[in-house]
Scaffold this active site. Sequence first.
Site, PDB file in Angstrom:
ATOM      1  NE  ARG A  52    -104.387 113.025  38.277  1.00 21.67           N
ATOM      2  CZ  ARG A  52    -104.131 113.164  36.951  1.00 21.67           C
ATOM      3  NH1 ARG A  52    -104.721 112.314  36.096  1.00 21.67           N
ATOM      4  NH2 ARG A  52    -103.166 114.250  36.360  1.00 21.67           N
ATOM      5  CE1 TYR A 104    -118.711 107.790  59.210  1.00 16.66           C
ATOM      6  CE2 TYR A 104    -118.670 108.606  56.948  1.00 16.66           C
ATOM      7  CZ  TYR A 104    -118.114 108.400  58.377  1.00 16.66           C
ATOM      8  OH  TYR A 104    -117.154 109.290  58.943  1.00 16.66           O
ATOM      9  CG  ASP A 176    -120.210 101.921  53.640  1.00 17.67           C
ATOM     10  OD1 ASP A 176    -119.194 100.995  54.171  1.00 17.67           O
ATOM     11  OD2 ASP A 176    -120.217 103.090  53.731  1.00 17.67           O
ATOM     12  CE  LYS A 201    -113.790 104.771  59.734  1.00 21.33           C
ATOM     13  NZ  LYS A 201    -115.060 105.090  59.030  1.00 21.33           N
TER      14      LYS A 201
END
Length: 388
Positions: A52, A104, A176, A201
């Site tokens: 982690r 978004y 973004d 994406k």
Amino acid sequence: MKDQSDLKIGTLAIHGGQEHDPSTGAVMPPIYQTSTYAQAAPGVHKGYEYSRTGNPTRHALEKSIASLEGGKYGLAFGSGLAAVDCVLKMLKPGDEIISTNDLYGGSYRQFTKIYQDFGLVFHFTAMDDAANVEKLVNDKTKLIWVETPTNPMMNVIDIEAMAKVAKQAGAMLVVDNTFATPILQRPIELGADIVLHSATKYLGGHSDVVLGLLTTADKDIAEKLYFIQNSAGGVCGPMDSFLTLRGIKTLDVRMERHCKNGKVVAEYLRNHPKVDKVYWPGFEDHPGHEVAKKQMSDFGGMISFVVKGGTFEDASKVVSNLNVFTLAESLGGVESLAGHPASMTHAAIPVEERMKTGVVDGLIRLSVGIEDADDLIADLNNALNQLG
Ligand SMILES: *Cc1c(COP(=O)(O)O)cnc(C)c1O
């Protein structure tokens, strides 16, 4: 590779922040599918304790995005929205965020349905005019959140102008950069403090992974983000890190083709009698064209258009009759996708809100892939010509 300071972006996509595996010479970083690492004595280890906190495959990806964005620090997460979540966790109740009004849908949902209840205050405005943002700034403003080009209306926001407003306000600027990718636009060079990606994406690029990334050049911000990444734990696994890194290797060549096909499709749509409006920043009469030219190296492969008639049924008929384009959520993969924002990606946004920003029932969003453009045009032609 040691000195990378002079390398161009296409080379950085392949080599940026990368080294061959020190133990075997493997050219690609192995998928370190392990949760933990042996220690010789308590606290004596080779830099990794628990996955982690840190994993070598994830680190290779984190170094890659930092290099590509011209940042110094990279962080990888289980999704783009987990990256959004990490940024918002830097704030405290009462802090204010100013964001674009055609954000978004998933980010909007997280802002308004989760973090608003924790006492963060969000303002949404049209960011193509910096004056709108300046009006909302006060001493509680901590973040200015930009997405450009925006989804799905392809509005262009001037990153340098927003950086100026943020600096004056003593707030951080988050960009973004999912739509443009670092190949077309590098926000840190324009004054952004944090750059965010849904690597699901274009960066992953093959519609086979869900992953998010953050980059910053600021040490203090990086330390806060690393602390949250490890404490909140929204990390991605080594296999997904590997897939994203593999995708990034071809990002530069893929973007070249996305842009080339995007231009062909945008121009075709604009001349089609069954199409009302086409939104693509490469058009000279697009309101954001000049800013796009200034801050982007090309205009990308994302296009939205409104079918003539403009009803839900018309749009639905067109997307259902496409063959090469797949009707699906998401974008940025090698394959062309078509979406209907009003019922898909933007269904979480109240109807009045979405209509105000242009997300009408007849709007179709295309993610133009890297197939042969002739086949894409023939497919669109066939679907549009079936409209009454
Ligand atoms: C998809 C997307 C996100 C969210 O990323 P996920 O990987 O789906 O969590 C954030 N911003 C933009 C612009 C996106 O397109």
